[in-house]
Design a protein around this motif. Structure first.
Motif: not given
Length: 111
Positions: A11-38
């Motif tokens: 998500x880039x420059x998205x205004x989140x209000x109310x119920x908000x969620x990022x786009x889904x991302x397919x990551x089944x191949x990965x062993x580790x994941x880190x989300x950063x939210x700024x």
């Protein structure tokens, strides 16, 4: 052999209000994941708790269990680390009425 890794802008420059969620991302191949939210702008109102959601198909979601506080000031960053997850990931939250945050969400994955 070097580990495979990728950084995806969810998500880039998205205004989140109310119920908000990022786009889904397919990551089944990965062993580790880190989300950063700024917060790209000064958030308005209370900063809610956010959580990680997982999905078997990218359409039906459930909470994974990881929770964190959304950033409460401009340029502040929140992060969530995951090691055991299914195929699809996203971050979600729920803002009180009148509260909002303009976000940059990146997902960092490592095989």
């Amino acid at each position: 052999m070097l580990p495979e890794n990728i950084t995806a802008v969810i998500a880039r420059n998205e205004r989140w209000t109310g119920d908000a969620a990022s786009e889904p991302y397919e990551a089944g191949w990965a062993r580790e994941a880190v989300f950063f939210i700024r917060a790209l702008k000064q958030p308005v109102g209370a900063s809610p708790t956010a959580w990680i959601e997982i999905s078997p198909d990218g359409m039906h979601w459930l909470r994974e269990g990881t929770e964190f506080q959304m950033p409460s000031r401009k340029d502040a960053i929140a992060a969530a680390r995951l090691a055991c997850f299914g195929n699809w990931l996203r971050v979600a939250t729920q803002f009180e009425q009148g509260a909002e945050c303009t976000v940059l969400v990146t997902l960092h994955l490592k095989a």
